[in-house]
Design a protein around this motif. Structure first.
Motif, PDB file in Angstrom:
ATOM      1  N   ALA A 470       0.829  -1.206   0.000  1.00 48.45           N
ATOM      2  CA  ALA A 470       0.000   0.000   0.000  1.00 48.45           C
ATOM      3  C   ALA A 470       0.862   1.254   0.000  1.00 48.45           C
ATOM      4  CB  ALA A 470      -0.941  -0.018   1.205  1.00 48.45           C
ATOM      5  N   ALA A 471       2.006   1.222   0.727  1.00 51.02           N
ATOM      6  CA  ALA A 471       2.900   2.377   0.715  1.00 51.02           C
ATOM      7  C   ALA A 471       3.587   2.539  -0.638  1.00 51.02           C
ATOM      8  CB  ALA A 471       3.936   2.229   1.834  1.00 51.02           C
ATOM      9  N   TRP A 472       3.906   1.414  -1.284  1.00 48.84           N
ATOM     10  CA  TRP A 472       4.539   1.496  -2.603  1.00 48.84           C
ATOM     11  C   TRP A 472       3.559   2.040  -3.640  1.00 48.84           C
ATOM     12  CZ3 TRP A 472       3.887  -1.914  -7.017  1.00 48.84           C
ATOM     13  CH2 TRP A 472       4.782  -1.649  -8.042  1.00 48.84           C
ATOM     14  N   GLN A 473       2.299   1.689  -3.506  1.00 49.80           N
ATOM     15  CA  GLN A 473       1.282   2.213  -4.414  1.00 49.80           C
ATOM     16  C   GLN A 473       0.794   3.612  -4.028  1.00 49.80           C
ATOM     17  OE1 GLN A 473       0.166   0.966  -7.197  1.00 49.80           O
ATOM     18  NE2 GLN A 473       1.131  -1.057  -7.145  1.00 49.80           N
ATOM     19  N   GLU A 474       1.365   4.123  -2.919  1.00 41.68           N
ATOM     20  CA  GLU A 474       0.972   5.450  -2.422  1.00 41.68           C
ATOM     21  C   GLU A 474      -0.521   5.507  -2.137  1.00 41.68           C
ATOM     22  OE1 GLU A 474       2.299   8.417  -5.083  1.00 41.68           O
ATOM     23  OE2 GLU A 474       4.443   8.035  -4.758  1.00 41.68           O
ATOM     24  N   LEU A 475      -0.997   4.433  -1.528  1.00 39.87           N
ATOM     25  CA  LEU A 475      -2.402   4.391  -1.121  1.00 39.87           C
ATOM     26  C   LEU A 475      -2.510   4.898   0.309  1.00 39.87           C
ATOM     27  CD1 LEU A 475      -3.363   0.876  -2.527  1.00 39.87           C
ATOM     28  CD2 LEU A 475      -3.687   3.087  -3.618  1.00 39.87           C
ATOM     29  N   GLN A 476      -3.376   5.794   0.520  1.00 39.77           N
ATOM     30  CA  GLN A 476      -3.567   6.373   1.838  1.00 39.77           C
ATOM     31  C   GLN A 476      -4.929   5.950   2.376  1.00 39.77           C
ATOM     32  OE1 GLN A 476      -1.297   7.918   3.522  1.00 39.77           O
ATOM     33  NE2 GLN A 476       0.196   7.979   1.833  1.00 39.77           N
ATOM     34  N   PRO A 477      -4.953   5.220   3.476  1.00 36.47           N
ATOM     35  CA  PRO A 477      -6.254   4.851   4.044  1.00 36.47           C
ATOM     36  C   PRO A 477      -6.986   6.063   4.583  1.00 36.47           C
ATOM     37  CG  PRO A 477      -4.473   4.236   5.524  1.00 36.47           C
ATOM     38  CD  PRO A 477      -3.833   4.712   4.258  1.00 36.47           C
ATOM     39  N   GLU A 478      -8.263   5.978   4.495  1.00 33.66           N
ATOM     40  CA  GLU A 478      -9.083   7.069   4.982  1.00 33.66           C
ATOM     41  C   GLU A 478      -9.033   7.122   6.499  1.00 33.66           C
ATOM     42  OE1 GLU A 478     -12.968   6.589   3.503  1.00 33.66           O
ATOM     43  OE2 GLU A 478     -12.396   6.726   1.385  1.00 33.66           O
ATOM     44  N   VAL A 479      -8.729   8.299   6.989  1.00 34.09           N
ATOM     45  CA  VAL A 479      -8.699   8.496   8.437  1.00 34.09           C
ATOM     46  C   VAL A 479     -10.118   8.794   8.902  1.00 34.09           C
ATOM     47  CG1 VAL A 479      -7.737   9.868  10.311  1.00 34.09           C
ATOM     48  CG2 VAL A 479      -6.358   9.367   8.279  1.00 34.09           C
ATOM     49  N   PRO A 480     -10.652   7.984   9.815  1.00 35.05           N
ATOM     50  CA  PRO A 480     -12.023   8.245  10.259  1.00 35.05           C
ATOM     51  C   PRO A 480     -12.131   9.582  10.962  1.00 35.05           C
ATOM     52  CG  PRO A 480     -10.973   6.589  11.637  1.00 35.05           C
ATOM     53  CD  PRO A 480     -10.052   6.833  10.480  1.00 35.05           C
ATOM     54  N   VAL A 481     -13.149  10.281  10.627  1.00 42.15           N
ATOM     55  CA  VAL A 481     -13.394  11.588  11.226  1.00 42.15           C
ATOM     56  C   VAL A 481     -14.092  11.387  12.554  1.00 42.15           C
ATOM     57  CG1 VAL A 481     -14.500  13.831  10.908  1.00 42.15           C
ATOM     58  CG2 VAL A 481     -13.551  12.595   8.930  1.00 42.15           C
ATOM     59  N   PRO A 482     -13.571  11.942  13.622  1.00 43.43           N
ATOM     60  CA  PRO A 482     -14.255  11.763  14.914  1.00 43.43           C
ATOM     61  C   PRO A 482     -15.628  12.432  14.875  1.00 43.43           C
ATOM     62  CG  PRO A 482     -12.483  13.392  15.078  1.00 43.43           C
ATOM     63  CD  PRO A 482     -12.350  12.760  13.738  1.00 43.43           C
ATOM     64  N   PRO A 483     -16.603  11.803  15.482  1.00 42.47           N
ATOM     65  CA  PRO A 483     -17.950  12.383  15.447  1.00 42.47           C
ATOM     66  C   PRO A 483     -18.035  13.644  16.286  1.00 42.47           C
ATOM     67  CG  PRO A 483     -17.893  10.480  16.895  1.00 42.47           C
ATOM     68  CD  PRO A 483     -16.552  10.554  16.232  1.00 42.47           C
ATOM     69  N   ASP A 484     -18.945  14.455  15.882  1.00 39.54           N
ATOM     70  CA  ASP A 484     -19.201  15.680  16.615  1.00 39.54           C
ATOM     71  C   ASP A 484     -20.003  15.338  17.871  1.00 39.54           C
ATOM     72  OD1 ASP A 484     -19.569  18.208  17.496  1.00 39.54           O
ATOM     73  OD2 ASP A 484     -20.863  18.856  15.851  1.00 39.54           O
ATOM     74  N   PRO A 485     -19.494  15.673  19.050  1.00 42.22           N
ATOM     75  CA  PRO A 485     -20.262  15.311  20.261  1.00 42.22           C
ATOM     76  C   PRO A 485     -21.635  15.938  20.306  1.00 42.22           C
ATOM     77  CG  PRO A 485     -17.995  15.941  20.808  1.00 42.22           C
ATOM     78  CD  PRO A 485     -18.199  16.294  19.364  1.00 42.22           C
ATOM     79  N   GLY A 486     -21.813  17.024  19.609  1.00 41.65           N
ATOM     80  CA  GLY A 486     -23.125  17.663  19.660  1.00 41.65           C
ATOM     81  C   GLY A 486     -24.170  16.987  18.803  1.00 41.65           C
ATOM     82  N   SER A 487     -23.749  16.139  17.837  1.00 47.37           N
ATOM     83  CA  SER A 487     -24.706  15.508  16.921  1.00 47.37           C
ATOM     84  C   SER A 487     -24.950  14.040  17.246  1.00 47.37           C
ATOM     85  CB  SER A 487     -24.200  15.617  15.483  1.00 47.37           C
ATOM     86  OG  SER A 487     -22.960  14.933  15.345  1.00 47.37           O
TER      87      SER A 487
END
Length: 532
Positions: A470-487
């Protein structure tokens, strides 16, 4: 007492079990031969001309069930399954009707000086799973010690274990020590306990879940039911818990692994060599390659060209022409004269001067730098352990008149595996999309969960290879976005099942399932689900 046997596959008691005990000491009587025989009465009904039963023919049939020898616990067990198969054959008639078959006697014949017969059916309960008889005998009235080589049980089953556990394993106190000098008590504490769960789907039982207007149905669903509501159907299942307990019940003798025959007075020296070798090799290779290339090309070119030219021209010209003529005549004589003259002059002066200067300057500068760094580290670790143990033993037959054979058995440890059903809980199977494990990014993202569930730990290195790829293919995994505590919204589900017997689902008993949804705003929605 007799038993009316059924003509279906249910039959009657599964086994006939007998315990032989000494009337004086109360201890078990081992090595006694016993023969079991069943006596049946087959009644065939005849029909007269008026359609009323005219005659009833009764036939007595004796079926031998086998010869067994009591074990060290004084236990004998016969399998009655062949008896019920013969009962079905006796009950069938050529005209398609069935005859009435009754079990009248079960005779137990003990080998002894006086031939004695005991009716097991008269002492046992015919409604139980097995016909069990506890019989007290005198040791002088039965032959003991002559049952060597005779089995004590026909097709041993779990019912035999419930009735006589000691028949499956010897107590260590009976094997170790001479005359009971060393007593080892078996442990009755469970050594291993497991809890397993089973999910059983209930056919034709579906629940309709309504997410409401503000909640969307899961992806891939049709978005609604046939009645136009916004819910979707999910199956109902039962989560059954089982407790598996392993209880040690002692040790027993297994197969014969080695036999040593000795002639009278023969002496044999045995050498037991136990040799083991353990070899563990590991190789760690790390290769780092860095290649840096820097190239610079500069070109300067200057062209100067000067052209000077001057042209001076002076031109002058002139022309003069004159003429004179005269004529005279006299008589017969005449004369003429003419004079002419001309003059022309031309003068020219021309000066041409040209000067050309050209200056060409061309400069090329080229600079290249190549740096290659390669580091390779190989660590090879090898560990070998070798253990060798030699034991010598001298075995001698001191008897000079008889031969002797020593038999070496394998020692088996016996466990009683007890499976008990625990709780039964209803559950709803909700659809969920499974990750695509063909994608390298998915494997990298779920590595922590996948690596923990590997059945073969040697495959753990594959995750490192996937990450390098994955690093050789320059694939970047999606970083999960932390949820908004208000929602964040919490939805509490409360299930209330009103059902009958869980074992009667196939009877299509109406089942009501109440689903209560409680939203954060305080609203509550109740949905009644009825099985079709």
């Amino acid at each position: 007492m007799d038993i009316a046997l059924s003509t279906d596959d249910t039959g009657g008691p599964a086994r006939c079990c007998v315990f032989l005990s000494d009337n004086r000491t109360g201890g078990p009587v081992s090595g006694a031969l016993a023969f079991l025989e069943a006596q049946l009465t087959v009644t065939e009904e005849g029909s007269g001309g008026d359609g009323v039963n005219a005659a009833r023919a009764r036939n007595t049939v004796r079926i031998p069930l086998g010869l067994l020898g009591s074990d060290h616990a004084g236990y004998l067990s016969w399998d009655l399954a062949p008896l019920w198969r013969q009962v079905l054959q006796l009950a069938e008639r050529p005209d398609g009707s069935t005859a009435e078959v009754r079990l009248t006697h079960v005779w137990l014949y003990l080998g002894g000086p006086l031939q004695s017969a005991v009716d097991v059916l008269a002492e046992a309960d015919e409604r139980a799973q097995a016909l069990v008889l506890r019989l007290g005998v005198d040791r002088g009235g039965v032959f003991t010690g002559s049952a060597n080589g005779f089995p004590a049980m026909q097709s041993p089953s779990l019912l035999d274990w419930y009735l006589s556990p000691a028949s499956f394993a010897y107590v260590p106190a009976e094997l170790i020590g001479q005359d009971g000098c060393e007593t080892l008590l078996p442990s009755n504490v469970a050594t291993q306990q497991y809890q397993v769960h089973q999910i059983v789907t209930v056919p034709h039982l579906l629940a309709s879940l309504d997410y409401g207007a503000q909640y969307a149905a899961p992806a891939g669903d049709d978005g609604g039911t046939s009645d136009g509501s916004s819910g979707f159907s999910v199956p109902i299942a039962l989560v059954i818990s089982y407790d598996v307990t392993w209880i040690p019940v002692g040790h027993g003798l297994g197969q014969v692994t080695y036999s040593l025959p000795l002639a009278p007075g023969e002496q044999v020296q045995l050498a037991v060599v136990d040799w083991s070798r353990t070899s563990a090799d590991s190789r760690l290779e790390d290769i780092a390659l860095t290649d840096d290339l820097e190239h610079a090309l500069t070109r300067d070119r200057t062209v100067d060209e000067v052209v000077k030219g001057a042209v001076n021209e002076w031109q002058r010209g002139g022309s003069v022409m004159a003429g004179a003529a005269g004529a005279a005549s006299m008589g017969m004589f005449g004369g003429s004269a003419a004079i002419g003259g001309g003059y022309a002059t031309t003068t020219g002066d021309r000066s041409v001067s040209a000067d050309t200067v050209q200056n060409l300057h061309d400069q090329i500068r080229q600079h290249s730098t190549s740096v290659r760094d390669m580091r390779s580290t190989v660590v090879v670790q090898s560990r070998q352990t070798e253990n060798s143990t030699a034991q010598t033993r001298t075995v001698r037959n001191h008897n000079h008149a008889h031969a002797m054979t020593l038999l070496y058995y394998e020692v088996l440890r016996h466990f009683r595996v007890l499976v008990e059903r625990g709780t039964v809980r209803p559950a709803v199977l909700l659809p969920a999309a499974s990750p695509n494990l063909d994608d390298e990014l998915v494997i990298v993202r779920y590595r922590r969960l996948l690596q923990a569930g590997l059945l073969d730990p040697q495959l753990a290195g594959g995750f490192d290879a996937v990450e390098k790829y994955a690093a050789w293919q320059e694939l970047q995994p999606e970083v999960p976005v932390p949820p908004d505590p208000g929602s964040v919204e919490f939805i509490l589900f409360q299930f209330r099942f009103t059902i009958g017997d869980l074992s009667s689902f196939q009877d299509r008993v109406p089942t009501t399932v109440t689903l209560t949804q409680r939203a954060p705003d305080g609203g509550q929605k109740v949905t009644n689900l009825v099985r079709p």
